[in-house]
Structure formats: structure tokens, C-alpha cells
Design a protein around this motif. Sequence first.
Motif, mmCIF file in Angstrom:
data_model
loop_
_atom_site.group_PDB
_atom_site.id
_atom_site.type_symbol
_atom_site.label_atom_id
_atom_site.label_comp_id
_atom_site.label_asym_id
_atom_site.label_seq_id
_atom_site.Cartn_x
_atom_site.Cartn_y
_atom_site.Cartn_z
ATOM 1 N N LEU A 107 9.863 -2.538 9.923
ATOM 2 C CA LEU A 107 9.530 -1.165 9.526
ATOM 3 C C LEU A 107 10.441 -0.616 8.431
ATOM 4 O O LEU A 107 11.035 0.448 8.567
ATOM 5 C CB LEU A 107 9.552 -0.233 10.740
ATOM 6 C CG LEU A 107 8.706 -0.674 11.948
ATOM 7 C CD1 LEU A 107 8.789 0.364 13.054
ATOM 8 C CD2 LEU A 107 7.267 -0.897 11.559
ATOM 9 N N VAL A 133 2.445 9.254 3.800
ATOM 10 C CA VAL A 133 1.577 8.095 3.568
ATOM 11 C C VAL A 133 1.852 7.410 2.234
ATOM 12 O O VAL A 133 1.514 6.249 2.044
ATOM 13 C CB VAL A 133 0.081 8.456 3.643
ATOM 14 C CG1 VAL A 133 -0.373 8.547 5.073
ATOM 15 C CG2 VAL A 133 -0.210 9.737 2.884
ATOM 16 N N LYS A 150 0.602 -11.622 11.942
ATOM 17 C CA LYS A 150 0.421 -10.538 10.980
ATOM 18 C C LYS A 150 -0.701 -10.816 9.996
ATOM 19 O O LYS A 150 -0.706 -10.281 8.887
ATOM 20 C CB LYS A 150 1.729 -10.252 10.226
ATOM 21 C CG LYS A 150 2.943 -10.216 11.148
ATOM 22 C CD LYS A 150 4.095 -9.468 10.567
ATOM 23 C CE LYS A 150 3.954 -7.989 10.699
ATOM 24 N NZ LYS A 150 4.302 -7.452 12.007
ATOM 25 N N GLN A 184 2.994 -4.975 16.379
ATOM 26 C CA GLN A 184 4.125 -4.615 15.507
ATOM 27 C C GLN A 184 5.001 -3.540 16.153
ATOM 28 O O GLN A 184 6.208 -3.690 16.243
ATOM 29 C CB GLN A 184 3.541 -4.105 14.195
ATOM 30 C CG GLN A 184 4.519 -3.938 13.083
ATOM 31 C CD GLN A 184 3.772 -3.771 11.761
ATOM 32 O OE1 GLN A 184 3.051 -4.670 11.322
ATOM 33 N NE2 GLN A 184 3.905 -2.629 11.151
ATOM 34 N N GLU A 235 6.882 -5.076 7.316
ATOM 35 C CA GLU A 235 6.115 -4.538 8.434
ATOM 36 C C GLU A 235 6.775 -4.849 9.770
ATOM 37 O O GLU A 235 6.665 -4.086 10.717
ATOM 38 C CB GLU A 235 4.704 -5.128 8.427
ATOM 39 C CG GLU A 235 3.913 -4.747 7.187
ATOM 40 C CD GLU A 235 2.585 -5.483 7.103
ATOM 41 O OE1 GLU A 235 2.167 -6.082 8.100
ATOM 42 O OE2 GLU A 235 1.974 -5.449 6.024
ATOM 43 N N PRO A 265 7.597 5.810 21.225
ATOM 44 C CA PRO A 265 8.006 6.797 20.230
ATOM 45 C C PRO A 265 6.892 7.217 19.285
ATOM 46 O O PRO A 265 7.086 8.111 18.481
ATOM 47 C CB PRO A 265 9.098 6.054 19.452
ATOM 48 C CG PRO A 265 8.736 4.625 19.580
ATOM 49 C CD PRO A 265 8.051 4.464 20.908
ATOM 50 N N ASP A 266 5.740 6.609 19.366
ATOM 51 C CA ASP A 266 4.751 6.833 18.315
ATOM 52 C C ASP A 266 3.491 7.487 18.839
ATOM 53 O O ASP A 266 2.836 6.992 19.728
ATOM 54 C CB ASP A 266 4.394 5.507 17.655
ATOM 55 C CG ASP A 266 4.140 4.430 18.670
ATOM 56 O OD1 ASP A 266 4.691 4.517 19.777
ATOM 57 O OD2 ASP A 266 3.369 3.511 18.378
ATOM 58 N N ARG A 267 3.124 8.598 18.186
ATOM 59 C CA ARG A 267 1.939 9.295 18.644
ATOM 60 C C ARG A 267 0.668 8.740 18.013
ATOM 61 O O ARG A 267 -0.429 8.957 18.498
ATOM 62 C CB ARG A 267 2.053 10.793 18.365
ATOM 63 C CG ARG A 267 1.863 11.208 16.904
ATOM 64 C CD ARG A 267 1.944 12.715 16.805
ATOM 65 N NE ARG A 267 1.021 13.343 17.758
ATOM 66 C CZ ARG A 267 -0.160 13.827 17.417
ATOM 67 N NH1 ARG A 267 -0.569 13.766 16.179
ATOM 68 N NH2 ARG A 267 -0.938 14.383 18.316
ATOM 69 N N SER A 268 0.791 7.994 16.914
ATOM 70 C CA SER A 268 -0.411 7.557 16.215
ATOM 71 C C SER A 268 -1.260 6.615 17.067
ATOM 72 O O SER A 268 -2.463 6.509 16.848
ATOM 73 C CB SER A 268 -0.064 6.905 14.875
ATOM 74 O OG SER A 268 0.782 5.817 15.074
ATOM 75 N N PHE A 307 9.206 -2.323 19.222
ATOM 76 C CA PHE A 307 10.116 -1.183 19.201
ATOM 77 C C PHE A 307 9.978 -0.319 20.451
ATOM 78 O O PHE A 307 10.523 0.768 20.518
ATOM 79 C CB PHE A 307 9.864 -0.325 17.952
ATOM 80 C CG PHE A 307 10.218 -1.045 16.692
ATOM 81 C CD1 PHE A 307 11.487 -0.908 16.138
ATOM 82 C CD2 PHE A 307 9.317 -1.890 16.075
ATOM 83 C CE1 PHE A 307 11.826 -1.591 14.984
ATOM 84 C CE2 PHE A 307 9.653 -2.586 14.919
ATOM 85 C CZ PHE A 307 10.906 -2.430 14.378
ATOM 86 N N LEU A 364 5.026 0.763 4.122
ATOM 87 C CA LEU A 364 5.972 -0.224 4.619
ATOM 88 C C LEU A 364 6.042 -1.412 3.658
ATOM 89 O O LEU A 364 5.018 -1.877 3.166
ATOM 90 C CB LEU A 364 5.553 -0.715 5.994
ATOM 91 C CG LEU A 364 5.716 0.264 7.155
ATOM 92 C CD1 LEU A 364 5.230 -0.371 8.451
ATOM 93 C CD2 LEU A 364 7.176 0.691 7.298
ATOM 94 N N GLU A 387 6.654 6.956 11.975
ATOM 95 C CA GLU A 387 5.606 7.934 12.279
ATOM 96 C C GLU A 387 5.704 9.159 11.376
ATOM 97 O O GLU A 387 4.699 9.744 11.003
ATOM 98 C CB GLU A 387 5.760 8.412 13.733
ATOM 99 C CG GLU A 387 5.347 7.395 14.747
ATOM 100 C CD GLU A 387 3.845 7.327 14.894
ATOM 101 O OE1 GLU A 387 3.240 8.357 15.120
ATOM 102 O OE2 GLU A 387 3.294 6.220 14.758
#
Lengths: 420, 518
Positions: free
Chosen positions: B417, B407, A20, A46, B414, A58-61, A50, B411, B403
Amino acid sequence: MTPGRLALTAVGDSLDRCIKCTVCESACPVAAVTSLFPGPKTVGPQAERFRQSQGSSPDRSVDYCSGCGVCTRVCPHGVRIAEINARARARWRGRTGVSLRDHLLARPVLTGRLGRPVAPVFNWALGQRPLRVAAERLLGVHRAAPLPRVVGRTFRYRVSRRRPPRSPDRVVYFHGCSVDYFEPWVGQMTVAILEHNGFAVDIPRQGCCGLPLQSTGLFEPARRSVRRLARSLSPAGTDGLPIIASSTSCGLMVKREAEEILGVEDARLRDVSRRTYDLFEFLAGLHRAGRLRTDFTPVPLTVAYYAPCQQRGQGIGEPAMDVLGLVPGLRILELDRSCCGIAGTYGLKREKYAIAMAVGRPLFDDIAAARPDLVACDSETCRWQIGRATGLPTVHPLELLYRAYGGAEPGSAAAGPGGQ
Amino acid sequence: MMKAVETDLLVIGGGATGAGVAWDAASRGLQVVLADRGDLATGTTGRFHGLLHSGARYAVKDPRSARECAAENRILRAVAADCIEDTGGLFVSTPADDAAYADGFVAACQQAGVAATEVPVTEVLRAEPHLCPGITRAFAVPDATIDAWKTVWACARAAAAHGAAILPYQEVVRLMVEGDAVCGAVLRHARSGEEITVRARYVVNAAGAWAGRVARLAGCDVAVVAGKGVMVAMNHRLVNAVVNRCAMPGDGDILVPVRTVSVIGTTDARVEDPDRVQASADEVRAMLAAGESFIPGFTQHRALRVWAGVRPLFAATSPTSAETRDLSRGHTVIDHAAREGVGRFITIAGGKFTTFRLMAEETVDAVCADLGVRAECRTAAETLPDSEERHYYWIGARQAQAEARPVDDPLVCECELVSRQDLLVAAARRPGLDLDDLRRALRLGMGPCQGGFCMARATGLLHEAGHLDRAAANAALRDFVEERWRGIQALAWGDQLRQMRLDAWILLGVLDLEHLPE
């Protein structure tokens, strides 16, 4: 075995090395300009904890990762961040489906084949703002995105009537789709340079390496493409010959990404991969061996040189700088920026165009400040982006070498790309 | 004047069993007080591997436990879905395992009512790319993983909804006995030292591995043997399903994907004092080496944290051998009136997490019978809070949440989460809590960096929000970091050593943790 169990797990498991430290997040050109992308560590090692090794992400970013690969390169611990992200992006796409636009952008051969017979109309259309606006609405390709012009006569057609010199030293040329349909002069100059150095150049019939399919998340067709390419590049009688790539991104696909991202484990591919060299990597090697011809005529130009991400990802240094440094009269300014923003097809997309332009801004500003005669860059999509953004003629560095060897321009090399 | 409370039932021990007893009794209409000397789920419950047994692991050796697990597995999937991830389980015969065992295993599962289906090896290897490619047979069973903290707090909240009082950090200092019956206890708060009296019509001792100590306060003798189990959490999920070796249960033969990690377990050795349990470096090495037999290259993966838990094994007479694996994992409701003439006092001994609800049911049945209360157990049909929709937890849940987060809610942790808002909401929910409670509630600081990045942020935020004053914030930060580091000392090599170095530079070098003002 498809996909390779070991190749897949090795890259995924590299997340264990992440401590990290955040070096990748500091270096990421995309995270620096948009909050839509939280950064390579965040969506990479990171988030990977998950995700299930199979099934959707699960994440679109992660879809906002441009795939430039800067993160993997700067990671001091060996985490394959960009590769982890490419796979996660594919899983995300697997869940949402792939749009018509992405299907089209992923298949440059198709575009080339469709466009070539009607090249004048196609190229005219690229420059028509109302048509581009319509295409943006219908397809999602940004109206100002740099798209290449299609040529009427392909590279393969142009070299089909040449009489190759005989030589005991042979190489295989991996020209890729772009040379065939969009920039045949790059291929012609490559062949001329290699022949000038005493090589006989084999140009086997070849298709797409699958890179655009891979970056779109269409992994299965991408695997098929790269396997087919590996067979094409190693026809009978070419065992052990060096394979020369003039496209840095296609070269990177064969050298690394097919195995590390797609998990392809294939003896043929591995053999081809080991024998594949970037054109300037090969030429620099010749020079070290005292074999590169240096019968140069001076080229009195000031050139801003930018080494594209995909070339840096090959871990070969900057061989174009080394070779062009031998050319008398040529003044080269090295541009030390991490990305031009385009990242293959990323910057063409309506929702990512502004991000891509913001990513490239520091590079464009550096170029403007340097006021060069020309810009040189090894990757085609980067050339189109830089040319479009700066308005300067942007060429493959081999065009400068070709000129130094006394060659006359065989095509409209220094013309800017299409698009308005 | 000491504060006094009156209640029907006092439950001592806030692990899964005690919380289950509180939930069960409260839902039957009894007034309940649940007390634990620390936070809930910090003894054996909070230190297990997270496996919700299908019963398959006990099928050959302990059919009764297998049957109980099979039934409880089905019930908990229905009532505690939010705490469970439906990973499924696999039993695999590795080249080192006796192939003939598998046939007996399948027959035993069938006998015990555990669904075990043979799966083609190629299919298993596709789904589990890390698994040893040399496995000869594989069986799918309905194993799952369960979040112990979430489950216990769900039981406690369900009990509280029925009127129960939940009292963490209240240690029993004395059991009150009147005549031949227990009538309550004096509790002392672990932090303030303040004492209260709880007068109860009945007392249940659900102190698990510590049950012998509690029973002694009433002059009773309960021979609970503490069996130490060492577990190592690996940095990420190496398997998607729970993987067991298809062989007689032994050390390091099960890998449980729970939340973001996979936990390899376990050992079994008798210990005298359940409060002094440490995993030795040798045990860690042995555990990791055992993983190699079904996950090739296991020792090369990053081990994140090591800990030991104690099983509360119950034997009628104390076994002399150091080997405790052969003791039954079953449970016993001990009525001290029948046994020692001490009335209104029951100890629930032995057992395992998977059967905690059944143990509670049997215990409360006995309590009700004794008190003359006619009320049926409702816990097999009453869904726990947050499980009403009967959706299983899934691994991507937090990532999906992250997600969607605005903003301006960054976090804090990290690795797991946890956002600033998550932290502040949890802190406001339980005033007076410490960072370790927040850790269990949120998984704060439980990821790869083990608090190196998040702890300073968390203490700063809690101080700013008024939950901790300056001295408490500094002390909390120091204590937390020390406790986290204790759990990784035995793993100080490779990636984890690099992590410790970076954490040390941040916490000791940049923040000068060792010289914070008191």
C-alpha cells in the motif's frame, strides 16, 4: 466449536493464492461503476494482510462490496475473495454498529409477520411516494427500491389444507421466508411440480436461513438461524431425503456460505447441506435419470432468462436452461451479464441504490433490446429488481415449467413488484 | 585536496548499535559523524526477524541477557512506540516439548524480572486459530515486534536533530592513528568513489559482525564470530502474537508477526565471511518443517521470501565448534587502550537488537569518561521522532491511510500500500537514493508479488520526477528485480512459483527487461 477454527482459517488462508493477476477486479460489477469500491482484490486478499484475524477492520470501503460473489467465481487460483470480504464487512460493521434499517432488512420474517395482518395497508403504503420518501429519510431505504408486497395468506396457510399424495419417493421442501410471506405461488407451483413427478413433499415448519443477517454482518444471530434451520429441515423420519430449495440465495447459504463465511461447523448442517438441491438442479438430475415427466403442452413465449449470482455460486451450471429447453414452443434468450445489482438487500439501501442500478444497467439494456414477453430469473430479489427496472413481468423459471405441465396460475405470478 | 571534517566522535557502522551510539552521544552534546559503507540498517539489523524480546527467550539459559532485555523492552516501548507493535508474546508447550521445562521457565522468568503469566489453552486457541490444538500449556509474555529500519532511522534523525552528520554509503578505507591513539578515518563514497577525511577525537567501532575487520584497520584484534541465522517470511500473519515454543531455544521455534508477514526463525551456524551468507534450500525446508510442530499445516502456507542474517557473537577466544548458539548474546565494550594500547578507540561487540540502546549507553559512558565529558545519558527518557505521542504502530495503519487517500493518488505498490505520493515524498527526502533504499523506507516491493507489479511503476515515476535518468532507471529496475528474485529462488514451488511466472511474463515478456537500453 463455534466458529469453526478450520473452516475460518481455510478461507482466510486462501489469500495466499492471490498472485494479484487482477482478473477479479476486471470482472467486478461494482468496481466498474463506482470509485467508492476499489475492487475485490484490493479490499480482499490485499487488505486482508493488514487486518488482524480478530478485532475490527480499518477499511470502510469493503462495505461497498455487494457480495455478489463474481470475484470468487472468476478467480483462477481459488482465492475465496467474496468470503474474505463478507467477513471483513462483518468486522467493519462490528466496529460501526448496525443501523435500525439494516436490522429490519436482515429480518424478512419480522417484516412478513408485521406486514401480513395489515397486508392491504402495507402494500398500499409501498406505492405511496410521500410515505416512501419519509421511509427513505427515516430508515434509509431508497424511495424507488423494489420492495415485495406482503400477501394476506401465507404459503404455509395455503398448503395446510392440501391432501398430499402418497408416494414412496419423498422430498423435503425448503421454501424460505420469501415464499411464505411474499410469493406463496412460487411454493405452491414447486410443490405441484414435484408432486406431478411422483414425489410426496414434506414441508416442515422452518424459519429464516440467516442470509440477510449474514450479509448485514450480524454473524452470531445468522449462525443461530442457520443451525436452527438445519434442525428444522431434518425432522425425524426424513433421514437421507433430498431437500429442495426454490430460493437460490437461501440454497447457497445452506450449501456453502454457512460454513465458508460464518464458519459454522455442525454435523447436522453438513448433512443438510449435502442433501440440499436447487429445484432445477434436482429436476435436471431427474431428467438425466430419465425420470422427469415431459408431458408438456407448448408454451409459445419468448423469455429472457438470467441466471442470478447466487445460483451461479452454487457451481451447478444453468439447470433451468436445460429443463426449460425441453418445453416446446418456448424461446429462451440467455442473458450473459454478471449481476442485476440488487445483491439481496444491497440495492435497497439509500446510499447504494444508484450503484445497484448502474450495476444492473447493462442487463436491463440487454433485456430491453431482446423485447421478450417475460423475464425469468431464479432469485426473488433479482426478480424484483429486474421487474422494477424494466417494467416487464419477471417470473421464477418454474412458473414456465408449471404452465408447460398445464397448470393454471394460482397467484398473481406475473405481476411486477411493489414500489414506485 | 581531500574534503576534511572535524568532529568529536566518529561512529563506524549504521546498524541499530551505531545509530544508537550516535543518538546517545549527540544528545549528550558531542559532535557526531555516523558512517556506514551502505545504507543504514542493511547489515544484521535489517536482516533480523523483528522481535523485541521480553527476555523470556533467554530466561533459562542466559539470565543476564534476559534481565537486560526486560528492562530495555520497557524503555523502548516508551521512547520508540511508533516503531513497535504491541503484539504480545506466547510461549507454548507443544506435545513434542518436555512439559516439565515450563515450570523451570516460569521460575527463571520470575528471577529475571520477566512477566510471564499462564493463560488457559482454550483462550489461546481462540485468539490463535492456527496454533497446534494439542498444546498443553501457554504463557503470555510482553514480547513485541519492532521495525528495524524505522527504529534506526528514528535514532539517526534524533542524532541529526542534535547536530550529528549521518553519512550512509561511506566506507572506512583507513583508520588514522597518531601516536598511540586513533584520530579519525578516511571514508570513501560507495558510488562516487570520492574520499573524505574525518578527524575525530574518538572513534567507536560499531560494525557488528564486521567489527573484526574495522578493528584490524587500527591493528587491533576483535574475535567476532558471525553466526548465520536463516529466516523465512510467510505471506501473511499466521499468528497475532509472537509465538515461541516453550523449550530450550532451537532452530525454527519462533514465529514473529511483523508488519504484514510472519517470520519464522531461525538457525545458528558459524560462517567465515559475513558478506557471503546464503540460505540453502535444505535450511529452508528444515525451517518450514520445524514450523509444523506448532502450526499444523505450516509447510502448506505460502512462503514469501527467505534471507539470512549474521549475529555478531563475541567470544574472548574463538570457538572451534560450528555451533554458535551457546555463545552468549551479551555484549562487551572493548576499550582498545587497555587491551592493545590503542587509545581513543572502542569496539562495541556482540549484543542484540533489543539491547541496542543499552549497548549505546554503556559505550558512550566509556567515551565520555575517556574524554572527560560529564554528561548523563538521556536516551532512556528522550522519545524518538514520531514516537512523541507514545502510540504503538498497528497493523491496520496503512490500510486506514489508504482509505483516506484521494483517488488521484493511486497505489504504486499494491501489496504494501505505497502510493505515488508516498514514493515521491520519500524520494525527495533522500536525493541520490536507489530503489533498495526506498524499499526499506517504504516497504516497496516487499509483499507477495516481490516487485513484479510495482517496480516498473516506481522506476517510471522516479524517472518522470527527475530522480533517475534513463540509464539509471533501467539499471535500478534490473538490479532490484534481480535482488528480489534472489530471495525467492529457494521458494520456487506452489503459490510463489505461480507468482514468479506471472512476474516473469510481465517483466520479461511484456516489458522485455533483459533488453532495456543501457
